[in-house]
Design a protein around this motif. Sequence first.
Motif, PDB file in Angstrom:
ATOM      1  N   LYS A  34       0.849  -1.213   0.000  1.00 60.15           N
ATOM      2  CA  LYS A  34       0.000   0.000   0.000  1.00 60.15           C
ATOM      3  C   LYS A  34       0.878   1.256   0.000  1.00 60.15           C
ATOM      4  O   LYS A  34       0.601   2.212  -0.731  1.00 60.15           O
ATOM      5  CB  LYS A  34      -0.934   0.006   1.212  1.00 60.15           C
ATOM      6  CG  LYS A  34      -1.995  -1.087   1.241  1.00 60.15           C
ATOM      7  CD  LYS A  34      -3.004  -1.037   0.110  1.00 60.15           C
ATOM      8  CE  LYS A  34      -3.982   0.105   0.197  1.00 60.15           C
ATOM      9  NZ  LYS A  34      -5.094  -0.034  -0.779  1.00 60.15           N
ATOM     10  N   ASP A  35       1.931   1.248   0.808  1.00 59.79           N
ATOM     11  CA  ASP A  35       2.824   2.413   0.849  1.00 59.79           C
ATOM     12  C   ASP A  35       3.519   2.610  -0.501  1.00 59.79           C
ATOM     13  O   ASP A  35       3.723   3.742  -0.947  1.00 59.79           O
ATOM     14  CB  ASP A  35       3.871   2.257   1.960  1.00 59.79           C
ATOM     15  CG  ASP A  35       3.240   2.358   3.345  1.00 59.79           C
ATOM     16  OD1 ASP A  35       2.063   2.763   3.434  1.00 59.79           O
ATOM     17  OD2 ASP A  35       3.926   2.014   4.336  1.00 59.79           O
ATOM     18  N   LEU A  36       3.874   1.495  -1.133  1.00 62.33           N
ATOM     19  CA  LEU A  36       4.512   1.566  -2.462  1.00 62.33           C
ATOM     20  C   LEU A  36       3.570   2.249  -3.454  1.00 62.33           C
ATOM     21  O   LEU A  36       3.968   3.150  -4.205  1.00 62.33           O
ATOM     22  CB  LEU A  36       4.848   0.153  -2.941  1.00 62.33           C
ATOM     23  CG  LEU A  36       5.618   0.040  -4.260  1.00 62.33           C
ATOM     24  CD1 LEU A  36       7.122   0.141  -3.998  1.00 62.33           C
ATOM     25  CD2 LEU A  36       5.317  -1.279  -4.974  1.00 62.33           C
ATOM     26  N   MET A  37       2.306   1.829  -3.435  1.00 66.41           N
ATOM     27  CA  MET A  37       1.337   2.395  -4.388  1.00 66.41           C
ATOM     28  C   MET A  37       1.108   3.874  -4.106  1.00 66.41           C
ATOM     29  O   MET A  37       1.000   4.676  -5.030  1.00 66.41           O
ATOM     30  CB  MET A  37       0.021   1.606  -4.330  1.00 66.41           C
ATOM     31  CG  MET A  37       0.150   0.227  -4.961  1.00 66.41           C
ATOM     32  SD  MET A  37      -1.423  -0.654  -5.052  1.00 66.41           S
ATOM     33  CE  MET A  37      -1.428  -1.539  -3.510  1.00 66.41           C
TER      34      MET A  37
ATOM     35  N   TYR B   8       4.189   5.922  -5.306  1.00 70.07           N
ATOM     36  CA  TYR B   8       4.389   6.003  -6.759  1.00 70.07           C
ATOM     37  C   TYR B   8       3.084   6.263  -7.522  1.00 70.07           C
ATOM     38  O   TYR B   8       3.027   6.054  -8.736  1.00 70.07           O
ATOM     39  CB  TYR B   8       5.098   4.734  -7.253  1.00 70.07           C
ATOM     40  CG  TYR B   8       6.502   4.631  -6.700  1.00 70.07           C
ATOM     41  CD1 TYR B   8       7.568   5.289  -7.319  1.00 70.07           C
ATOM     42  CD2 TYR B   8       6.760   3.923  -5.534  1.00 70.07           C
ATOM     43  CE1 TYR B   8       8.861   5.215  -6.790  1.00 70.07           C
ATOM     44  CE2 TYR B   8       8.043   3.844  -4.990  1.00 70.07           C
ATOM     45  CZ  TYR B   8       9.085   4.492  -5.631  1.00 70.07           C
ATOM     46  OH  TYR B   8      10.351   4.426  -5.099  1.00 70.07           O
ATOM     47  N   HIS B   9       2.065   6.710  -6.809  1.00 71.67           N
ATOM     48  CA  HIS B   9       0.800   7.119  -7.437  1.00 71.67           C
ATOM     49  C   HIS B   9       0.176   6.024  -8.297  1.00 71.67           C
ATOM     50  O   HIS B   9      -0.265   6.264  -9.417  1.00 71.67           O
ATOM     51  CB  HIS B   9       1.010   8.394  -8.268  1.00 71.67           C
ATOM     52  CG  HIS B   9       1.700   9.469  -7.497  1.00 71.67           C
ATOM     53  ND1 HIS B   9       1.086  10.129  -6.447  1.00 71.67           N
ATOM     54  CD2 HIS B   9       2.955   9.952  -7.561  1.00 71.67           C
ATOM     55  CE1 HIS B   9       1.947  10.985  -5.930  1.00 71.67           C
ATOM     56  NE2 HIS B   9       3.097  10.896  -6.571  1.00 71.67           N
ATOM     57  N   ILE B  10       0.176   4.816  -7.765  1.00 75.85           N
ATOM     58  CA  ILE B  10      -0.479   3.703  -8.457  1.00 75.85           C
ATOM     59  C   ILE B  10      -1.886   3.587  -7.863  1.00 75.85           C
ATOM     60  O   ILE B  10      -2.026   3.512  -6.636  1.00 75.85           O
ATOM     61  CB  ILE B  10       0.343   2.403  -8.273  1.00 75.85           C
ATOM     62  CG1 ILE B  10       1.721   2.590  -8.936  1.00 75.85           C
ATOM     63  CG2 ILE B  10      -0.396   1.202  -8.847  1.00 75.85           C
ATOM     64  CD1 ILE B  10       2.757   1.572  -8.508  1.00 75.85           C
ATOM     65  N   PRO B  11      -2.931   3.595  -8.695  1.00 68.95           N
ATOM     66  CA  PRO B  11      -4.292   3.655  -8.152  1.00 68.95           C
ATOM     67  C   PRO B  11      -4.668   2.442  -7.295  1.00 68.95           C
ATOM     68  O   PRO B  11      -4.519   1.296  -7.716  1.00 68.95           O
ATOM     69  CB  PRO B  11      -5.181   3.728  -9.398  1.00 68.95           C
ATOM     70  CG  PRO B  11      -4.303   3.561 -10.580  1.00 68.95           C
ATOM     71  CD  PRO B  11      -2.884   3.646 -10.167  1.00 68.95           C
ATOM     72  N   THR B  12      -5.145   2.725  -6.092  1.00 67.71           N
ATOM     73  CA  THR B  12      -5.573   1.674  -5.160  1.00 67.71           C
ATOM     74  C   THR B  12      -6.565   2.294  -4.183  1.00 67.71           C
ATOM     75  O   THR B  12      -6.750   3.512  -4.183  1.00 67.71           O
ATOM     76  CB  THR B  12      -4.352   1.064  -4.419  1.00 67.71           C
ATOM     77  OG1 THR B  12      -4.786  -0.056  -3.656  1.00 67.71           O
ATOM     78  CG2 THR B  12      -3.677   2.072  -3.492  1.00 67.71           C
ATOM     79  N   ALA B  13      -7.190   1.486  -3.349  1.00 69.11           N
ATOM     80  CA  ALA B  13      -8.151   2.001  -2.360  1.00 69.11           C
ATOM     81  C   ALA B  13      -7.424   2.862  -1.329  1.00 69.11           C
ATOM     82  O   ALA B  13      -6.316   2.530  -0.908  1.00 69.11           O
ATOM     83  CB  ALA B  13      -8.838   0.824  -1.666  1.00 69.11           C
ATOM     84  N   ALA B  14      -8.070   3.964  -0.905  1.00 71.15           N
ATOM     85  CA  ALA B  14      -7.513   4.792   0.169  1.00 71.15           C
ATOM     86  C   ALA B  14      -7.410   3.943   1.431  1.00 71.15           C
ATOM     87  O   ALA B  14      -8.228   3.052   1.658  1.00 71.15           O
ATOM     88  CB  ALA B  14      -8.418   5.990   0.401  1.00 71.15           C
ATOM     89  N   TYR B  15      -6.402   4.210   2.272  1.00 69.34           N
ATOM     90  CA  TYR B  15      -6.155   3.308   3.409  1.00 69.34           C
ATOM     91  C   TYR B  15      -5.382   4.000   4.507  1.00 69.34           C
ATOM     92  O   TYR B  15      -4.794   5.066   4.318  1.00 69.34           O
ATOM     93  CB  TYR B  15      -5.330   2.105   2.935  1.00 69.34           C
ATOM     94  CG  TYR B  15      -3.879   2.489   2.682  1.00 69.34           C
ATOM     95  CD1 TYR B  15      -3.539   3.217   1.560  1.00 69.34           C
ATOM     96  CD2 TYR B  15      -2.879   2.184   3.606  1.00 69.34           C
ATOM     97  CE1 TYR B  15      -2.232   3.622   1.342  1.00 69.34           C
ATOM     98  CE2 TYR B  15      -1.568   2.585   3.399  1.00 69.34           C
ATOM     99  CZ  TYR B  15      -1.247   3.302   2.262  1.00 69.34           C
ATOM    100  OH  TYR B  15       0.035   3.712   2.056  1.00 69.34           O
ATOM    101  N   GLU B  16      -5.345   3.363   5.665  1.00 78.68           N
ATOM    102  CA  GLU B  16      -4.440   3.717   6.756  1.00 78.68           C
ATOM    103  C   GLU B  16      -3.874   2.415   7.322  1.00 78.68           C
ATOM    104  O   GLU B  16      -4.553   1.393   7.329  1.00 78.68           O
ATOM    105  CB  GLU B  16      -5.186   4.452   7.884  1.00 78.68           C
ATOM    106  CG  GLU B  16      -5.703   5.835   7.519  1.00 78.68           C
ATOM    107  CD  GLU B  16      -4.590   6.871   7.347  1.00 78.68           C
ATOM    108  OE1 GLU B  16      -3.491   6.681   7.916  1.00 78.68           O
ATOM    109  OE2 GLU B  16      -4.837   7.867   6.646  1.00 78.68           O
ATOM    110  N   THR B  17      -2.652   2.476   7.817  1.00 77.23           N
ATOM    111  CA  THR B  17      -2.010   1.308   8.432  1.00 77.23           C
ATOM    112  C   THR B  17      -1.937   1.522   9.946  1.00 77.23           C
ATOM    113  O   THR B  17      -1.649   2.632  10.391  1.00 77.23           O
ATOM    114  CB  THR B  17      -0.582   1.141   7.882  1.00 77.23           C
ATOM    115  OG1 THR B  17      -0.668   1.008   6.465  1.00 77.23           O
ATOM    116  CG2 THR B  17       0.102  -0.094   8.452  1.00 77.23           C
ATOM    117  N   PHE B  18      -2.192   0.462  10.715  1.00 80.41           N
ATOM    118  CA  PHE B  18      -2.155   0.582  12.178  1.00 80.41           C
ATOM    119  C   PHE B  18      -1.337  -0.529  12.823  1.00 80.41           C
ATOM    120  O   PHE B  18      -1.458  -1.692  12.444  1.00 80.41           O
ATOM    121  CB  PHE B  18      -3.578   0.521  12.750  1.00 80.41           C
ATOM    122  CG  PHE B  18      -4.447   1.651  12.270  1.00 80.41           C
ATOM    123  CD1 PHE B  18      -4.435   2.875  12.913  1.00 80.41           C
ATOM    124  CD2 PHE B  18      -5.255   1.489  11.145  1.00 80.41           C
ATOM    125  CE1 PHE B  18      -5.219   3.924  12.447  1.00 80.41           C
ATOM    126  CE2 PHE B  18      -6.043   2.526  10.671  1.00 80.41           C
ATOM    127  CZ  PHE B  18      -6.021   3.759  11.330  1.00 80.41           C
TER     128      PHE B  18
END
Length: 427
Positions: free
Chosen positions: A107-110, A113-123
């Motif tokens: 997710k951080d990679l996307m 580098y602006h690769i389209p994916t669902a918005a998210y947060e990591t915990f």
Amino acid sequence: MKVLVVGGGGREHAIIRKLKENPRITELFAAPGNGGIGYDALRVPLAATQVEEIAAWAGENKMDYVVVAPDDPLALGLVDKLAEKGIPAFGPTAAAAQIEASKAFSKDLMKKYHIPTAAYETFTDVEAAKAYLAANGKWPIVVKADGLALGKGVIICQTPEEALNAVEEMMVGGKFGASGSTVVIEEFLTGPEVSVLAFTDGKTMVPMVSSMDHKRALDHDEGLNTGGMGTIAPNPYYTPDIAARCMKEIFLPTMAAMNAEGRTFKGCLYFGLMLTPDGPKVIEYNCRFGDPETQVVLPLLESDLFTIMEAVTQERLGEVEVKFSTGAAACVVLASGGYPEHYEKGKVISGLKNGQLLGADAVIYHAGTDQKGGQLVTSGGRVLGVAATADTLKAAVDKAYAAAEGIAFEGLHKRNDIGARALAAGN
Ligand code: AMP
Ligand code: GLY
């Protein structure tokens, strides 16, 4: 040449049968393989996760090439260990396999580098995750365990209660062990799903024919999520326009991102895509061939698989031909009753001779079978994949279902609507 395939499911069987087409390969081994794979390769009694032992065995037995198919040994660095011994292998290094092994990493990679994916947060802190959920106003929401969880670490939560439960179970209850101590909470996306497997050597990206998995256990996409109950290829939702957009916005940027991170990805990169109203987005990456996608993609590959694999390892993928048939393929999974929860093993399988169905225009890929006392018995949740190719998807689906009628074991469960959605979408 002596070639070892690591793994023991339907995907590995499909890879092995394709490798057998290359006359340069004189001896094929599988670690651990399964009962049906035993008809096509010599079995080595090592589990796919015994990476030290497998690397040692490959060295002692002078393997010329190793195909590492499952995610676990890739994440455990089997390809790196083989490289230390000078044995070329197909599959990413442990560093590159992180693209699947850690959802937080991918997710951080996307994002970076602006690769389209669902918005998210990591915990990593359960209270912070709960506070985030308490403030969330958009439901459903998706809770994902960070690490590998046999495809079961994704929970789509309809209500705040479900989401709090999911987070508690993963982060406090240890439901997925260490894989769940970090969670990703992300936006729920909608749209048709497409699987695209791609060969890449870090310089060239060659997408294979697209496919569609059927993840739920029951017809009409009901029941629990499974490892996959069937597949079809090509996926009718994946039009040439969408394919071009995915190449430009997702595939090539992912290759470049991994290079920029010093984690060049070589092997088969799996893009799990969702075609949302806002365009194609990445649902997940896998660092390997998909299962059961491989069982419909490889039968449509007209070029030689081993030639392509060697070219990937040697970083000259751009020089070889990767050609697919214009036809279609379908694979229907025959599972043990009760899968993906409790199921029994050891049921005698009837209808097969030397692991195959004689007289049928279909190939049987063994996923969970064993040979006991001269009989073939079930040994897993997904037991067999019945795969067929034809000029049209309808004909391929009909052939696969007709062939499946010839196979029986106690408690056999299959979906009866593999391909129905694709056919309705127009093919
Ligand atoms: P994964 O293991 O990440 O492939 O997730 C398993 C399945 O959950 C996917 O195939 C999707 O059907 C579903 N899924 C995962 N993430 C999302 C999301 N953000 N929105 C909607 N469905 C999702
Ligand atoms: N079919 C999905 C996977 O291989 O993960």
